[in-house]
Design a protein around this motif. Structure first.
Motif, PDB file in Angstrom:
ATOM      1  N   THR A 277       0.524   8.894   4.470  1.00  0.00           N
ATOM      2  CA  THR A 277       1.635   9.516   3.597  1.00  0.00           C
ATOM      3  C   THR A 277       2.776   9.530   4.290  1.00  0.00           C
ATOM      4  N   ASN A 278       3.857   9.290   3.623  1.00  0.00           N
ATOM      5  CA  ASN A 278       5.316   9.308   4.269  1.00  0.00           C
ATOM      6  C   ASN A 278       5.881  10.674   3.988  1.00  0.00           C
ATOM      7  N   GLY A 279       5.198  11.605   3.665  1.00  0.00           N
ATOM      8  CA  GLY A 279       5.969  12.811   3.314  1.00  0.00           C
ATOM      9  C   GLY A 279       5.858  13.128   1.882  1.00  0.00           C
ATOM     10  N   ARG A 280       5.878  12.259   1.031  1.00  0.00           N
ATOM     11  CA  ARG A 280       6.098  12.206  -0.327  1.00  0.00           C
ATOM     12  C   ARG A 280       5.108  11.435  -1.322  1.00  0.00           C
ATOM     13  N   MET A 281       4.549  10.399  -0.696  1.00  0.00           N
ATOM     14  CA  MET A 281       3.634   9.447  -1.571  1.00  0.00           C
ATOM     15  C   MET A 281       2.303   9.511  -0.686  1.00  0.00           C
ATOM     16  N   PHE A 282       1.149   9.495  -1.261  1.00  0.00           N
ATOM     17  CA  PHE A 282      -0.063   9.625  -0.651  1.00  0.00           C
ATOM     18  C   PHE A 282      -0.902   8.330  -0.740  1.00  0.00           C
ATOM     19  N   GLN A 283      -1.641   7.847   0.024  1.00  0.00           N
ATOM     20  CA  GLN A 283      -2.691   6.605  -0.093  1.00  0.00           C
ATOM     21  C   GLN A 283      -3.960   7.001   0.485  1.00  0.00           C
ATOM     22  N   PHE A 284      -4.911   6.846  -0.511  1.00  0.00           N
ATOM     23  CA  PHE A 284      -6.270   7.410  -0.317  1.00  0.00           C
ATOM     24  C   PHE A 284      -7.331   6.136   0.013  1.00  0.00           C
ATOM     25  N   LEU A 285      -8.031   6.304   0.796  1.00  0.00           N
ATOM     26  CA  LEU A 285      -9.068   5.130   1.007  1.00  0.00           C
ATOM     27  C   LEU A 285     -10.297   5.691   1.405  1.00  0.00           C
ATOM     28  N   VAL A 286     -11.370   4.993   0.978  1.00  0.00           N
ATOM     29  CA  VAL A 286     -12.779   5.430   1.619  1.00  0.00           C
ATOM     30  C   VAL A 286     -13.508   4.023   1.693  1.00  0.00           C
ATOM     31  N   LEU A 287     -13.870   3.871   2.996  1.00  0.00           N
ATOM     32  CA  LEU A 287     -14.451   2.759   3.403  1.00  0.00           C
ATOM     33  C   LEU A 287     -15.934   2.881   3.670  1.00  0.00           C
ATOM     34  N   GLN A 288     -16.874   2.184   3.094  1.00  0.00           N
ATOM     35  CA  GLN A 288     -18.617   2.222   3.375  1.00  0.00           C
ATOM     36  C   GLN A 288     -18.664   0.839   3.958  1.00  0.00           C
ATOM     37  N   LEU A 289     -19.119   0.990   5.133  1.00  0.00           N
ATOM     38  CA  LEU A 289     -19.538   0.173   6.471  1.00  0.00           C
ATOM     39  C   LEU A 289     -20.965  -0.351   6.000  1.00  0.00           C
TER      40      LEU A 289
END
Length: 353
Positions: A277-289
């Motif tokens: 996050t930059n304090g306003r916009m969020f990025q969500f990520l899930v990684l399955q190895l």
């Protein structure tokens, strides 16, 4: 599966640029990059000795530069010590090793990160997390009002500045949101098995910096705050590539610890999450190895779910934005998006619900 997991927050370093070339744009002219001027190489003619200004002891136009012998001080000066050449070092290898650190910006962004980690991209979050986010039974009391208060505390109440700096309110906002998520610990006791580690380290050799016998060896969620200066700030595309690389590093280091150094398809996949996050916009990520065999493009690949550019709120203004005597953006918090925090909370609760 999630016992002994830990929340990890990656601290950011301000990138330093050296040797940058400026780009000048003029109307009607082609765009060209200014390059540093190179000094012409001296021409040596066999059998002829160039006339230099060595005997004059000062610079003389028209005469060649003398080749001065190396000065021997007679003692070793630590401030002017010349180290050995790279080829002469005992650990020198012919095959280069490329390091990815927190200031690295990938030219191709997510596409390049997917190739380096042998992963396949899936838009959106896994259905298990979306089900947790949609279930109101996982919410806490007065959730939206408390989240708005957390945003206001980070943007308005922690400083007297009219426009607070991003490097101030962004970490405060993340800490406030994590504090709200901890309210649910009495309802989900397994959340007490996690801890928050700040400024952790994963080396370039995929070795983890937590010690032997550390009670929280498995990273559950990596949190990245992007609050660098304007010129050094990561844009969304390089930021998402950074998320992939650091999430993969945690999962890969865990796989090495569990299954050894030999590349193989994992019996039980390892899952690590990441929120930036930059304090306003969020990025969500899930990684399955799924595999540590990265030599070929064939066979089983790793999976990455990515939900990008999710706004938590539109504006947080200390003073209203006025244009042509009309209020364009009112003062205070406006455009709050509860769905974004629901995803944030769902990823925090994943594995404990």
């Amino acid at each position: 599966m999630w016992s002994g997991a830990s929340h990890v927050r990656a601290g950011n370093l301000v990138p330093a640029f050296s040797g940058c070339r400026s780009l000048h744009i003029a109307a009607g002219l082609s765009v060209q990059a200014q390059r540093p001027q190179k000094r012409p190489e001296p021409v040596e003619i066999p059998g002829l000795e160039p006339i230099t200004y060595w005997d004059r002891m000062h610079y003389v136009p028209g005469l060649a530069d003398p080749k001065c012998p190396k000065w021997d001080r007679g003692w070793e000066d630590p401030f002017h010590r010349r180290g050995p050449k790279y080829e002469e070092m005992p650990l020198y290898k012919e095959k280069p090793c490329y390091t990815f650190h927190q200031r690295t910006k990938m030219l191709e962004g997510v596409k390049q990160a997917l190739w380096l980690t042998k992963s396949k991209l899936i838009e959106g979050l896994p259905k298990q997390i979306l089900q947790i986010a949609a279930d109101s039974a996982n919410y806490f009391e007065d959730q939206d009002e408390r989240v708005k208060a957390a945003i206001s505390q980070a943007r308005f109440w922690t400083t007297t500045e009219i426009r607070p700096k991003r490097n101030r309110f962004c970490p405060v906002l993340l800490q406030n949101l994590l504090h709200l998520c901890r309210i649910l610990q009495p309802r989900f006791p397994t959340l007490g098995n996690r801890t928050l580690a700040e400024n952790y380290r994963v080396t370039a050799m995929w070795e983890r910096g937590f010690r032997d016998g550390y009670p929280f060896p498995h990273a559950h969620t990596v949190y990245i705050t992007e609050h660098s200066a304007h010129k050094a700030r990561f844009k969304p595309e390089p930021l998402r590539a950074k998320m992939i690389m650091f999430t993969f590093a945690n999962a890969f280091a865990r796989a090495k610890l569990l299954y050894g150094e030999e590349p193989k398809v994992l019996d039980n996949p390892i899952t690590v999450q990441c929120i930036a996050t930059n304090g306003r916009m969020f990025q969500f990520l899930v990684l399955q190895l799924n595999t540590t065999d990265l030599q070929s493009n064939d066979g089983i690949k790793n999976l990455i779910w990515l939900d990008q550019d999710q706004l938590l709120y539109d504006y947080a203004k200390c003073l209203p934005a006025i244009r042509k005597k009309m209020i364009q953006v009112p003062a205070g918090l406006s455009g709050y998006c509860p769905e974004t925090f629901n995803k944030f909370l769902a990823m925090y609760l994943y594995g404990a619900v």
